[in-house]
Design a protein around this motif. Structure first.
Motif, mmCIF file in Angstrom:
data_model
loop_
_atom_site.group_PDB
_atom_site.id
_atom_site.type_symbol
_atom_site.label_atom_id
_atom_site.label_comp_id
_atom_site.label_asym_id
_atom_site.label_seq_id
_atom_site.Cartn_x
_atom_site.Cartn_y
_atom_site.Cartn_z
ATOM 1 N N ARG A 142 11.148 11.576 -2.613
ATOM 2 C CA ARG A 142 10.331 10.739 -3.497
ATOM 3 C C ARG A 142 9.126 11.399 -4.153
ATOM 4 N N TYR A 143 8.688 12.527 -3.658
ATOM 5 C CA TYR A 143 7.400 13.043 -4.141
ATOM 6 C C TYR A 143 7.521 14.276 -5.031
ATOM 7 N N GLN A 144 8.399 15.190 -4.650
ATOM 8 C CA GLN A 144 8.535 16.387 -5.480
ATOM 9 C C GLN A 144 9.233 16.015 -6.778
ATOM 10 N N PRO A 178 -4.343 11.407 -0.217
ATOM 11 C CA PRO A 178 -4.502 10.224 -1.066
ATOM 12 C C PRO A 178 -3.260 9.357 -0.976
ATOM 13 N N ASN A 179 -3.337 8.107 -1.415
ATOM 14 C CA ASN A 179 -2.169 7.210 -1.318
ATOM 15 C C ASN A 179 -0.980 7.740 -2.123
ATOM 16 N N SER A 180 0.193 7.241 -1.771
ATOM 17 C CA SER A 180 1.436 7.784 -2.328
ATOM 18 C C SER A 180 1.473 7.912 -3.856
ATOM 19 N N SER A 208 5.591 2.121 -11.374
ATOM 20 C CA SER A 208 4.755 3.308 -11.172
ATOM 21 C C SER A 208 4.398 3.537 -9.705
ATOM 22 N N GLY A 209 4.962 2.728 -8.800
ATOM 23 C CA GLY A 209 4.724 2.952 -7.372
ATOM 24 C C GLY A 209 3.595 2.124 -6.782
ATOM 25 N N GLY A 210 2.980 1.264 -7.570
ATOM 26 C CA GLY A 210 1.893 0.422 -7.054
ATOM 27 C C GLY A 210 2.435 -0.874 -6.455
ATOM 28 N N ARG A 226 9.210 3.999 -5.523
ATOM 29 C CA ARG A 226 9.558 3.253 -4.318
ATOM 30 C C ARG A 226 9.724 1.769 -4.594
ATOM 31 N N ARG A 227 10.297 1.089 -3.608
ATOM 32 C CA ARG A 227 10.579 -0.330 -3.730
ATOM 33 C C ARG A 227 9.276 -1.110 -3.858
ATOM 34 N N GLY A 228 9.283 -2.103 -4.715
ATOM 35 C CA GLY A 228 8.066 -2.871 -4.946
ATOM 36 C C GLY A 228 7.685 -3.728 -3.757
ATOM 37 N N ILE A 258 -8.973 0.398 5.404
ATOM 38 C CA ILE A 258 -8.045 1.061 6.334
ATOM 39 C C ILE A 258 -6.612 0.639 6.031
ATOM 40 N N ALA A 259 -5.855 1.579 5.474
ATOM 41 C CA ALA A 259 -4.483 1.328 5.012
ATOM 42 C C ALA A 259 -3.486 1.545 6.143
ATOM 43 N N PRO A 260 -2.272 1.031 5.970
ATOM 44 C CA PRO A 260 -1.260 1.256 7.021
ATOM 45 C C PRO A 260 -0.793 2.711 7.108
ATOM 46 N N VAL A 310 9.911 -6.083 6.951
ATOM 47 C CA VAL A 310 9.773 -5.986 5.509
ATOM 48 C C VAL A 310 9.140 -4.674 5.070
ATOM 49 N N LEU A 311 7.994 -4.390 5.590
ATOM 50 C CA LEU A 311 7.181 -3.328 5.000
ATOM 51 C C LEU A 311 6.349 -2.591 6.016
ATOM 52 N N CYS A 312 5.922 -1.423 5.593
ATOM 53 C CA CYS A 312 4.910 -0.711 6.346
ATOM 54 C C CYS A 312 5.320 -0.438 7.784
#
Ligand code: CDP
Length: 587
Positions: A26-28, A83-85, A126-128, A174-176, A433-435, A580-582
């Motif tokens: 997903r990143y490169q 930094p965030n994804s 855009s990944g947000g 990534r998935r919304g 504080i993020a997951p 679901v998430l995180c």
């Protein structure tokens, strides 16, 4: 801006096996055929260069972009800060959208609703992630003026948002993810509370009920409270607060949903009430935002701030190093605001006004393992307060320094900081504080402020890759105690915890606790300790064993209120077939 020239002597980053897979997927950067053409080193340099170049436009800046790019590169590739994804994915690319968190308003008319669906789609691409309050929508079956028909209500529209999210698989990113919030005094609240009772329903949403002080008081007093029609402001009925709270608890016991957020408390900490009320958070709940506001996050890996034998002590936190990382990270995140290209003009405008950033921590459980402090202890809770107090104070001091160089955030004068003469600051908020679901995989550390899920386990990364992982600090401690063996690791991977392994030394079983070994109350105390010194909110799940009762969840929800948390999410082991998430699935 063309990328800064990569220095010839730039060292290659060391990448763990799981990170290799995640980064490649997903990143490169990939070409149109899907072939990866960017190395991990080039990826980190792309990000470091794009963010450092923003420095160039500030005349007063004491730092030069090329030197700063190198500092940022070292900061990220030593996994001290990430930094965030979206920043890792999009910095220095044509997409250029770097924030993870957005909140969009949903107006009470068809045009407004579908504008929000469209804007969410643009953000997801855009990944947000997006959060919405559905509280402004008129209740089901109320009259629609223009047609004389009846309204379908927040729930039916929520399904449209869910469906739209499903269809945008975020080509390449990534998935919304979404947060949906409804105020507890909305007439459709009971339907909303039960919205996820069927497994798989609204699978792209986390749902939270927006609780008010008045409601909590009514729960306490066993009193009725009013339901108010959002479109007319009229009271249209009453409910018994305690009964609503009980059903809320029942549903959370069944499936983990819905969570709760304390809206009045969030708004007490709203730094710019003159710009409006906060009605929602981002998908995982850690970032309350105004409508059309966005925020970029970043996390410091506390596991890297352990110092053995420094200042003649046995083991401690390297406070000087932590301070250095905080100041550099705040500069990084402030530059991200400028480097980011937002999908809507309204967002660009709002972000420009408040310049919120969310610096947080990850690797907390790793730090405790190194310090040999059990997560479920008052020592750990006290230390959490001490660490976060320091992070908040230093982040604010860094923001002040930036304000001197670049000016304060434009709404500073009308903000609560301005009115109290506390600043000037560059950013209306600095800490969140993020997951760190994916970041922690990349950094190879424990996620956010969570305890470890298991000391050794098989991880499913994204689709079908299975990877065995053992916590490195645990492995080191076992070796030190001469207790390490391949057979033991296999045994541990089956159960995750060593609590019941009597043959292992007591001191190891005491320190190396996992989330299921920890009494729920310690989860909550830890969340509250970090919240005390966090401008925004704390992402944390209170894990409960399958045997937990509804009373246990009642107690957790109530204590979250008493302890000053901004919200709470619980998860009872085995109560959902798929999370679901995180969950750290890198999705
Ligand atoms: O580790 P990473 O930067 O990927 O994200 P996180 O810390 O797990 O999540 C931070 C925020 O990113 C969430 O609260 C969402 O706002 C957003 N997010 C998203 O939009 N979609 C996902 N699949 C995961 C996270």
């Amino acid at each position: 801006m063309p990328e800064l020239k990569m220095p010839a002597n730039l060292p290659d980053p060391i990448i763990n096996e799981n990170a290799k897979i995640v980064l490649q997927r997903r990143y490169q950067r990939k070409d149109t055929e899907g072939v990866v053409y960017e190395t991990v080193k080039e990826m980190f340099w792309r990000v470091a260069s794009a963010i450092a170049q923003e420095e160039g436009k500030y005349k007063e800046s004491s730092v030069k972009p090329a030197a700063l790019a190198r500092e940022f590169y070292d900061l990220m590739t030593s996994y001290r800060f990430l930094p965030n994804s979206p920043t890792l994915m999009n910095a220095g690319t044509d997409i250029g959208q770097l924030a993870a968190c957005f909140v969009l308003p949903v107006a009470d008319d068809i045009e407004g609703i579908f504008d929000a669906v469209k804007h969410a789609a643009m953000i997801h691409k855009s990944g947000g992630g997006t959060g919405f309050s559905f509280s402004r929508l008129r209740a089901k079956d109320s009259v629609v003026g223009s047609t004389g028909g009846v309204a379908s209500g927040p729930l039916s529209f929520l399904r449209i948002f869910n469906c739209a999210t499903e269809q945008i698989k975020q080509g390449g990113t990534r998935r919304g993810a979404n947060m949906g919030i409804l105020r507890v005094d909305h007439p459709d609240i009971m339907e909303f509370i039960k919205a996820k009772e069927r497994d798989g329903e609204l699978n792209n949403f986390n749902l939270s009920i927006g609780l008010t002080e008045q409601f909590m008081q009514a729960v306490n007093d066993r009193a009725e409270y009013d339901l108010v029609a959002p479109n007319t402001g009229k009271t249209v009925g009453t409910l018994n607060a305690r009964e609503v709270f009980n059903i809320l608890v029942q549903k959370a016991w069944e499936s983990g949903d819905p969570g709760i957020v304390f809206l009045d408390r969030i708004n007490r900490d709203n730094p710019t009430p003159s710009l409006g009320e906060i009605e929602s958070t981002n998908p995982c709940g850690e970032q309350p935002l105004l409508p059309y506001e966005a925020c970029n996050l970043g996390s410091i890996n506390l596991g890297k701030c352990f110092a053995k034998g420094k200042n003649g002590k046995d083991s401690e936190i390297d406070w000087d190093e932590l301070k250095r990382i905080i100041h550099l990270s705040v500069r990084f995140l402030d530059n991200v605001i400028d480097a980011s290209v937002y999908p809507l003009d309204q967002i660009t405008e709002m972000v420009g006004k408040n310049r919120k950033i969310g610096l947080g921590v990850m690797g907390w459980a790793d730090l405790l393992y190194q310090l040999k402090v059990p997560y479920n202890s008052q020592t750990a809770v006290d230390l959490a307060e001490r660490v976060m107090k320091y992070v908040q104070a230093e982040a604010r001091s860094a923001s002040k320094q930036l304000a001197k160089e670049r000016g304060e955030f434009p709404t500073y004068a009308e903000s609560t900081f301005g009115k109290a003469n506390l600043g000037p600051y560059r950013n209306a908020t600095t800490t969140t504080i993020a997951p760190t679901g994916t970041l922690s995989i990349i950094a190879g550390c424990s996620s956010g402020v969570e305890p470890l899920f298991a000391l050794s386990f098989v991880r499913n990364v994204m689709d079908n890759d299975k990877l065995v992982e053992t916590n490195p600090f645990f492995e080191a401690a076992l070796k030190e105690a001469d207790a390490y063996s391949g057979k033991l690791m296999e045994e541990i991977a089956k159960v995750g915890s060593i609590r019941k392994m009597d043959h292992l030394p007591e001191h190891l079983r005491h320190v190396f606790v996992t989330s299921m070994d920890i009494e729920p109350i310690w989860h909550l105390k830890m969340q509250a300790a970090f919240q005390k010194f966090t401008d925004n909110a704390v992402s944390k799940t209170v894990n409960l064993p399958n045997s937990a009762t509804k009373e246990d969840i009642w107690d957790i929800y109530w204590k979250a209120y008493e302890y000053g948390c901004k919200g709470v999410t619980v998860y009872r082991d085995g109560s959902k077939t798929s999370q679901v998430l995180c969950t750290g699935d890198g999705d």
